[in-house]
Scaffold this active site. Sequence first.
Site, PDB file in Angstrom:
ATOM      1  N   LYS A  65       0.682  -1.084   0.216  1.00 19.25           N
ATOM      2  CA  LYS A  65      -0.101  -0.151   0.197  1.00 19.25           C
ATOM      3  C   LYS A  65       0.888   1.503  -0.469  1.00 19.25           C
ATOM      4  O   LYS A  65       0.422   2.413  -0.792  1.00 19.25           O
ATOM      5  CB  LYS A  65      -0.774   0.014   1.055  1.00 19.25           C
ATOM      6  CG  LYS A  65       0.140   0.216   2.253  1.00 19.25           C
ATOM      7  CD  LYS A  65      -0.324  -1.006   2.827  1.00 19.25           C
ATOM      8  CE  LYS A  65       0.746  -0.830   4.737  1.00 19.25           C
ATOM      9  NZ  LYS A  65       1.154  -2.602   5.471  1.00 19.25           N
TER      10      LYS A  65
ATOM     11  N   GLY B 177      -6.327  -6.785   3.429  1.00 19.84           N
ATOM     12  CA  GLY B 177      -6.151  -8.573   3.275  1.00 19.84           C
ATOM     13  C   GLY B 177      -6.536  -9.165   2.163  1.00 19.84           C
ATOM     14  O   GLY B 177      -7.192  -8.775   0.671  1.00 19.84           O
TER      15      GLY B 177
ATOM     16  N   LYS C 261      -4.162   3.309   2.852  1.00 16.69           N
ATOM     17  CA  LYS C 261      -5.166   2.331   2.371  1.00 16.69           C
ATOM     18  C   LYS C 261      -6.390   3.277   2.030  1.00 16.69           C
ATOM     19  O   LYS C 261      -7.462   2.734   0.601  1.00 16.69           O
ATOM     20  CB  LYS C 261      -5.673   1.717   3.227  1.00 16.69           C
ATOM     21  CG  LYS C 261      -4.763   0.591   3.139  1.00 16.69           C
ATOM     22  CD  LYS C 261      -4.574   0.154   5.027  1.00 16.69           C
ATOM     23  CE  LYS C 261      -3.603  -1.673   4.553  1.00 16.69           C
ATOM     24  NZ  LYS C 261      -4.296  -1.988   6.082  1.00 16.69           N
TER      25      LYS C 261
ATOM     26  N   GLY D 199      -2.312 -11.058   7.779  1.00 19.52           N
ATOM     27  CA  GLY D 199      -2.206 -12.298   8.064  1.00 19.52           C
ATOM     28  C   GLY D 199      -1.627 -12.613   6.721  1.00 19.52           C
ATOM     29  O   GLY D 199      -1.591 -12.574   5.507  1.00 19.52           O
TER      30      GLY D 199
END
Length: 425
Positions: A105, A134, A205, A302
């Site tokens: 990002k 994600g 973002k 993750g």
Amino acid sequence: MRNIIVGFLGCGNIGCGVWKLLNEFEQDLHHRSGVHFQVKRILVRDMKKKRDQAIPEELLTTQVEDITDDPEIEMVVEFMGGEIPAAQYMLRALEHGKTVVTANKMALALNWHLLQAAAEKHNAGLYYEAAVCGAIPVIRTTIDSLQANRIETMMGIINGTTNYILTRMSQEGSAYEDVLKDAQRLGLAEPDPTSDVEGFDAAYKISILSSLAFHARVPFDVVYREGISKVDAVDIAYGKELGYTLKLLAIAKRDGNVIDARVHPTFIPHEHPLSSVNGSFNAVFLHGHACQDMMLFGCGAGSAPTASAVVSDMIYAASREKPHHPTFKNENRLADGLEVTNNWRCSFYLRFTASDKPGVMAHITACLGNEGISIRNLMQREAVDGHAQIVLITHEAGECAVWKALRAIDQNDAKVEAMIRVEGK
């Protein structure tokens, strides 16, 4: 079946996650997409470093040219993180006509105009679903599924670290510093947590999301940013009493040609869908003129969730006859004809330490009233050592008017301890 030769730039947690997904889910991917991905080279800093996945050593290289300049490699997937050299390497790959897929990002938000220009010039693809939230397909939803909408508002919990910290502070009454230490110990926060806790990550973002939602470039440097490091657990507790939950929200609104883009701690009503998004989960709540209200929720970080988004982009890119790019003019500045306001309108939570004497409350309300600000909720705690805690929530007001009113309050009568914006009616 189409065979795509791929190069990796980096192979940390996300890179290993993609490697694992491509190998363990190979047959399903072939069946569903008709595409086979063959990873030919992987750029690493240290050839001998132990990795989560058993990657053949012959695939590893420390020379970026082995990937960007190899004519056999047609797709480059970037996992390096940070702005430099990641943006430079992606630019070089695009200039060689290679499709680029990235989860970065920061590099995208700060260099999007350069990367897209190179991609368009050399007929290459540039895909970045994994750069925001994600595994949640918020970018694909925005640019593909909601084309028949004029998106007017986006509000998102788009940083898992800060959401984890604020959730713990809310549920346990713990201090910020204590929860941050736990988050670092658990690997949910970096040793230097600045990018997360001071709102930089969320600002990158929302710059990307708002540009896509509003079909106009909203660069990172016009996004107002305020982090959570000064949040006091006492304000979270008072907010809960008044019916509100505290979140670090990334907010983007468009009203005509006026853009409102900001990241800051925000109270939202308990009944708002975002209030129940806890722990490290992410969610984006949006409103379109046709679709009305909508929320996307899921794992925002993750290795496995992010790998899911990366591989989805790889398949999406491989299945298109020609690259897809945003249609707005992508320059490193606010789009022509738009303006960014710093005078957004919302409600405000205010906490004062006030002298326990007659006339103080009247003074506070008069200063607010002089700027056209009325009070929705009011709560006062018993005086301690001659000082009382006064907590109030205003009706909707302009940011500039609130600050003007607060400056007018005599500090000898009432000291402003906290000001937190309130969204979501």
